[in-house]
Design a protein around this motif. Sequence first.
Motif, PDB file in Angstrom:
ATOM      1  N   GLU A 177       0.792  -1.307   0.056  1.00  0.00           N
ATOM      2  CA  GLU A 177       0.139  -0.252   0.023  1.00  0.00           C
ATOM      3  C   GLU A 177       0.731   1.377  -0.115  1.00  0.00           C
ATOM      4  N   ASP A 178       1.969   1.104   0.907  1.00  0.00           N
ATOM      5  CA  ASP A 178       2.646   2.541   1.049  1.00  0.00           C
ATOM      6  C   ASP A 178       3.996   2.738   0.032  1.00  0.00           C
ATOM      7  N   VAL A 179       4.885   1.591   0.120  1.00  0.00           N
ATOM      8  CA  VAL A 179       6.070   1.503  -0.616  1.00  0.00           C
ATOM      9  C   VAL A 179       5.916   1.623  -1.899  1.00  0.00           C
ATOM     10  N   GLU A 180       5.066   0.520  -2.534  1.00  0.00           N
ATOM     11  CA  GLU A 180       4.952   0.204  -3.881  1.00  0.00           C
ATOM     12  C   GLU A 180       3.799   1.161  -4.480  1.00  0.00           C
ATOM     13  N   GLY A 181       2.780   1.488  -3.778  1.00  0.00           N
ATOM     14  CA  GLY A 181       1.820   2.569  -4.114  1.00  0.00           C
ATOM     15  C   GLY A 181       2.423   3.797  -4.543  1.00  0.00           C
ATOM     16  N   ALA A 182       3.202   4.513  -3.428  1.00  0.00           N
ATOM     17  CA  ALA A 182       3.948   5.691  -3.721  1.00  0.00           C
ATOM     18  C   ALA A 182       4.927   5.716  -4.899  1.00  0.00           C
ATOM     19  N   ARG A 183       5.594   4.551  -4.863  1.00  0.00           N
ATOM     20  CA  ARG A 183       6.682   4.524  -6.201  1.00  0.00           C
ATOM     21  C   ARG A 183       5.733   4.322  -7.416  1.00  0.00           C
ATOM     22  N   ARG A 194       8.013  -0.349  12.461  1.00  0.00           N
ATOM     23  CA  ARG A 194       7.963  -0.323  14.194  1.00  0.00           C
ATOM     24  C   ARG A 194       8.425  -1.446  14.728  1.00  0.00           C
ATOM     25  N   ASP A 195       8.105  -2.716  14.193  1.00  0.00           N
ATOM     26  CA  ASP A 195       8.518  -3.796  14.780  1.00  0.00           C
ATOM     27  C   ASP A 195       9.738  -4.373  14.072  1.00  0.00           C
ATOM     28  N   GLY A 196      10.398  -3.927  13.227  1.00  0.00           N
ATOM     29  CA  GLY A 196      11.553  -4.154  12.721  1.00  0.00           C
ATOM     30  C   GLY A 196      11.578  -5.235  11.690  1.00  0.00           C
ATOM     31  N   ALA A 197      10.421  -5.818  11.582  1.00  0.00           N
ATOM     32  CA  ALA A 197      10.218  -7.240  10.935  1.00  0.00           C
ATOM     33  C   ALA A 197      10.115  -7.029   9.356  1.00  0.00           C
ATOM     34  N   VAL A 198       9.895  -5.826   8.901  1.00  0.00           N
ATOM     35  CA  VAL A 198       9.716  -5.593   7.201  1.00  0.00           C
ATOM     36  C   VAL A 198      11.017  -5.116   6.751  1.00  0.00           C
ATOM     37  N   ALA A 199      11.313  -5.714   5.623  1.00  0.00           N
ATOM     38  CA  ALA A 199      12.455  -5.391   4.897  1.00  0.00           C
ATOM     39  C   ALA A 199      11.802  -4.531   3.556  1.00  0.00           C
ATOM     40  N   PRO A 201      12.577  -2.703  -0.260  1.00  0.00           N
ATOM     41  CA  PRO A 201      13.258  -2.922  -1.444  1.00  0.00           C
ATOM     42  C   PRO A 201      14.527  -1.880  -1.577  1.00  0.00           C
ATOM     43  N   ALA A 202      15.414  -2.252  -2.186  1.00  0.00           N
ATOM     44  CA  ALA A 202      16.582  -1.505  -2.157  1.00  0.00           C
ATOM     45  C   ALA A 202      16.201  -0.004  -2.499  1.00  0.00           C
ATOM     46  N   GLY A 203      17.025   0.805  -1.879  1.00  0.00           N
ATOM     47  CA  GLY A 203      16.866   2.103  -1.915  1.00  0.00           C
ATOM     48  C   GLY A 203      15.901   2.841  -1.235  1.00  0.00           C
ATOM     49  N   VAL A 204      15.008   2.271  -0.604  1.00  0.00           N
ATOM     50  CA  VAL A 204      13.794   2.701   0.318  1.00  0.00           C
ATOM     51  C   VAL A 204      14.383   2.975   1.644  1.00  0.00           C
ATOM     52  N   PRO A 205      14.284   3.953   2.013  1.00  0.00           N
ATOM     53  CA  PRO A 205      14.801   4.157   3.705  1.00  0.00           C
ATOM     54  C   PRO A 205      13.774   3.487   4.452  1.00  0.00           C
ATOM     55  N   VAL A 206      14.104   2.902   5.786  1.00  0.00           N
ATOM     56  CA  VAL A 206      13.408   2.478   6.586  1.00  0.00           C
ATOM     57  C   VAL A 206      13.912   2.969   7.851  1.00  0.00           C
ATOM     58  N   LEU A 207      12.702   3.282   8.668  1.00  0.00           N
ATOM     59  CA  LEU A 207      12.938   3.883   9.824  1.00  0.00           C
ATOM     60  C   LEU A 207      11.940   3.110  10.914  1.00  0.00           C
ATOM     61  N   ARG A 208      12.552   3.149  12.051  1.00  0.00           N
ATOM     62  CA  ARG A 208      11.878   2.258  13.231  1.00  0.00           C
ATOM     63  C   ARG A 208      10.706   3.133  13.776  1.00  0.00           C
ATOM     64  N   ASP A 209      10.661   4.313  13.530  1.00  0.00           N
ATOM     65  CA  ASP A 209       9.525   5.062  13.897  1.00  0.00           C
ATOM     66  C   ASP A 209       9.546   6.492  13.271  1.00  0.00           C
ATOM     67  N   LEU A 210       8.859   7.233  13.729  1.00  0.00           N
ATOM     68  CA  LEU A 210       8.921   8.582  12.854  1.00  0.00           C
ATOM     69  C   LEU A 210       9.671   9.760  13.583  1.00  0.00           C
ATOM     70  N   GLU A 211      10.562   9.526  14.554  1.00  0.00           N
ATOM     71  CA  GLU A 211      11.260  10.407  15.175  1.00  0.00           C
ATOM     72  C   GLU A 211      12.494  10.941  14.157  1.00  0.00           C
ATOM     73  N   GLY A 212      13.085  10.004  13.326  1.00  0.00           N
ATOM     74  CA  GLY A 212      14.231  10.224  12.418  1.00  0.00           C
ATOM     75  C   GLY A 212      13.556  11.095  11.169  1.00  0.00           C
ATOM     76  N   LEU A 213      12.270  11.179  10.817  1.00  0.00           N
ATOM     77  CA  LEU A 213      11.750  11.515   9.590  1.00  0.00           C
ATOM     78  C   LEU A 213      12.130  12.657   9.221  1.00  0.00           C
ATOM     79  N   PRO A 214      11.988  13.699  10.238  1.00  0.00           N
ATOM     80  CA  PRO A 214      12.487  15.118   9.825  1.00  0.00           C
ATOM     81  C   PRO A 214      13.994  15.426   9.471  1.00  0.00           C
ATOM     82  N   ARG A 215      14.827  14.506  10.055  1.00  0.00           N
ATOM     83  CA  ARG A 215      16.005  14.603   9.624  1.00  0.00           C
ATOM     84  C   ARG A 215      16.270  13.960   8.290  1.00  0.00           C
ATOM     85  N   LEU A 216      15.780  13.090   8.235  1.00  0.00           N
ATOM     86  CA  LEU A 216      15.840  12.096   6.973  1.00  0.00           C
ATOM     87  C   LEU A 216      15.492  12.914   5.777  1.00  0.00           C
TER      88      LEU A 216
END
Length: 224
Positions: A177-183, A194-199, A201-216
């Motif tokens: 819904e989110d990664v493929e849909g946005a692409r 958030r649970d760290g269980a989802v990998a 695709p290459a080139g897509v940033p992965v964050l464990r929460d929203l805290e780092g999103l503004p800096r990214l």
Amino acid sequence: MGTLLALEDPAPRLRAALRERLGTDIGADAARAAIRAEIAYYRAHLHEGRDRAALADLRTRCAEAMRPALPPGAAAAPPALLTAALHDAIAFSAYPDATPALRALREGGLALVVVSNWDVSLHERLEETGLRALVDAAVASAEVGAAKPQRAIFTHALALARVPAEAAWHAGDRLVEDVEGARAAGIRPVLIARDGAVAAPAGVPVLRDLEGLPRLLAGEDPYA
């Protein structure tokens, strides 16, 4: 859900609501089974909650979907009672990192639009959790007749944000819904795992929460 909002476990809340209204305890197993049935029905029909009248009807049908999983006493309850109990069972809260992240993004000059596969009550949920005032707009799939990963809902959000796809980012917790849909819509995705269980695709940033999103999004190390 999973990105900005968390759902409190509805099974214990349903059990408590029915105990209060009926004076009988349906038990943990029946409560869980009833909620599973309701969630399955809702996910298949959420697009029908496009306005207030349709949403009221959808909620009644969602409550009815629980009936076969309930013990005899509760299964005989009037429709209005079951609907009220279901309403009491559903409670959302904002993740602790949601408010500070949205504030930081707004302070950075970004337009913020919530894009969700949800019925028309999305706006109420954002209001109740204190997030509505922190975003510029919100679009529910039931309102536009298109759900992520369909391109149409992203296109609608871009119009609300008044930015072209190449200037936009989409943060979400689901690969399809989110990664493929946005692409597919030409938008750069960020996966919130958030649970760290989802990998991702290459080139897509992965964050464990929203805290780092503004800096990214500012081109910095998200967890520096």
